[in-house]
Scaffold this motif. Structure first.
Motif, PDB file in Angstrom:
ATOM      1  N   VAL A 187       0.842  -1.205   0.000  1.00  0.00           N
ATOM      2  CA  VAL A 187       0.000   0.000   0.000  1.00  0.00           C
ATOM      3  C   VAL A 187       0.873   1.249   0.000  1.00  0.00           C
ATOM      4  CG1 VAL A 187      -1.620   1.357   1.396  1.00  0.00           C
ATOM      5  CG2 VAL A 187      -1.998  -1.097   1.089  1.00  0.00           C
ATOM      6  N   CYS A 188       1.893   1.270   0.838  1.00  0.00           N
ATOM      7  CA  CYS A 188       2.766   2.447   0.954  1.00  0.00           C
ATOM      8  C   CYS A 188       3.613   2.672  -0.294  1.00  0.00           C
ATOM      9  CB  CYS A 188       3.671   2.312   2.172  1.00  0.00           C
ATOM     10  SG  CYS A 188       2.776   2.428   3.722  1.00  0.00           S
ATOM     11  N   GLU A 189       3.958   1.616  -0.972  1.00  0.00           N
ATOM     12  CA  GLU A 189       4.781   1.742  -2.174  1.00  0.00           C
ATOM     13  C   GLU A 189       3.950   1.981  -3.423  1.00  0.00           C
ATOM     14  OE1 GLU A 189       7.005  -1.897  -2.150  1.00  0.00           O
ATOM     15  OE2 GLU A 189       8.463  -1.110  -0.722  1.00  0.00           O
ATOM     16  N   GLY A 190       2.627   1.827  -3.308  1.00  0.00           N
ATOM     17  CA  GLY A 190       1.748   1.940  -4.461  1.00  0.00           C
ATOM     18  C   GLY A 190       1.540   3.365  -4.920  1.00  0.00           C
ATOM     19  N   ASP A 191       0.807   3.473  -6.012  1.00  0.00           N
ATOM     20  CA  ASP A 191       0.544   4.781  -6.619  1.00  0.00           C
ATOM     21  C   ASP A 191      -0.832   5.329  -6.270  1.00  0.00           C
ATOM     22  OD1 ASP A 191      -1.094   3.107  -8.027  1.00  0.00           O
ATOM     23  OD2 ASP A 191      -0.179   3.493  -9.985  1.00  0.00           O
ATOM     24  N   GLY A 192      -1.475   4.721  -5.274  1.00  0.00           N
ATOM     25  CA  GLY A 192      -2.781   5.193  -4.860  1.00  0.00           C
ATOM     26  C   GLY A 192      -3.923   4.351  -5.378  1.00  0.00           C
ATOM     27  N   THR A 193      -3.640   3.450  -6.320  1.00  0.00           N
ATOM     28  CA  THR A 193      -4.686   2.554  -6.797  1.00  0.00           C
ATOM     29  C   THR A 193      -4.895   1.442  -5.768  1.00  0.00           C
ATOM     30  OG1 THR A 193      -3.081   1.223  -8.025  1.00  0.00           O
ATOM     31  CG2 THR A 193      -4.174   3.006  -9.230  1.00  0.00           C
ATOM     32  N   PRO A 194      -6.081   0.843  -5.736  1.00  0.00           N
ATOM     33  CA  PRO A 194      -6.343  -0.213  -4.755  1.00  0.00           C
ATOM     34  C   PRO A 194      -5.342  -1.358  -4.865  1.00  0.00           C
ATOM     35  CG  PRO A 194      -8.371   0.478  -5.811  1.00  0.00           C
ATOM     36  CD  PRO A 194      -7.255   1.153  -6.548  1.00  0.00           C
ATOM     37  N   VAL A 195      -4.943  -1.871  -3.725  1.00  0.00           N
ATOM     38  CA  VAL A 195      -3.977  -2.964  -3.659  1.00  0.00           C
ATOM     39  C   VAL A 195      -4.714  -4.216  -3.199  1.00  0.00           C
ATOM     40  CG1 VAL A 195      -1.882  -3.793  -2.537  1.00  0.00           C
ATOM     41  CG2 VAL A 195      -2.099  -1.373  -3.110  1.00  0.00           C
ATOM     42  N   PRO A 196      -4.660  -5.295  -4.002  1.00  0.00           N
ATOM     43  CA  PRO A 196      -5.325  -6.521  -3.555  1.00  0.00           C
ATOM     44  C   PRO A 196      -4.581  -7.118  -2.367  1.00  0.00           C
ATOM     45  CG  PRO A 196      -4.097  -6.927  -5.573  1.00  0.00           C
ATOM     46  CD  PRO A 196      -4.011  -5.448  -5.292  1.00  0.00           C
ATOM     47  N   PRO A 197      -5.288  -7.857  -1.522  1.00  0.00           N
ATOM     48  CA  PRO A 197      -4.604  -8.489  -0.389  1.00  0.00           C
ATOM     49  C   PRO A 197      -3.603  -9.514  -0.894  1.00  0.00           C
ATOM     50  CG  PRO A 197      -6.900  -9.188  -0.496  1.00  0.00           C
ATOM     51  CD  PRO A 197      -6.705  -8.144  -1.548  1.00  0.00           C
ATOM     52  N   PRO A 198      -2.550  -9.780  -0.112  1.00  0.00           N
ATOM     53  CA  PRO A 198      -1.562 -10.768  -0.546  1.00  0.00           C
ATOM     54  C   PRO A 198      -2.167 -12.160  -0.584  1.00  0.00           C
ATOM     55  CG  PRO A 198      -1.101 -10.044   1.675  1.00  0.00           C
ATOM     56  CD  PRO A 198      -2.217  -9.204   1.166  1.00  0.00           C
TER      57      PRO A 198
END
Length: 75
Positions: free
Chosen positions: A54-65
């Motif tokens: 989430v912290c490294e993302g660009d703001g788009t939703p991150v699926p759970p691992p």
């Protein structure tokens, strides 16, 4: 000096920890404050992997691992 090309990102979560018995492993529940999306993690490592993404993302939703459960259908 403030970098005007940077738009602030903000993530808020509620984290709950639950243990069914003294010998049982801890279960970790995460709920996104803005969307209400809920996820269950089997261990702390899975939660930290998700938060890192989430912290490294660009703001788009991150699926759970892989291995984490998405609990949005449960009430």
């Amino acid at each position: 000096m403030v970098n005007s090309s940077y738009s602030q990102r903000y993530h808020a979560f509620v984290v709950r920890l639950s243990q069914e018995s003294e010998q049982a492993p801890w279960r970790i529940f995460l709920q996104a404050a803005d969307t209400g999306e809920r996820m269950t993690f089997a261990n702390l490592e899975e939660l930290l992997v998700y938060l890192q993404r989430v912290c490294e993302g660009d703001g788009t939703p991150v699926p759970p691992p892989e291995g984490a459960d998405n609990d949005n259908d449960e009430q």
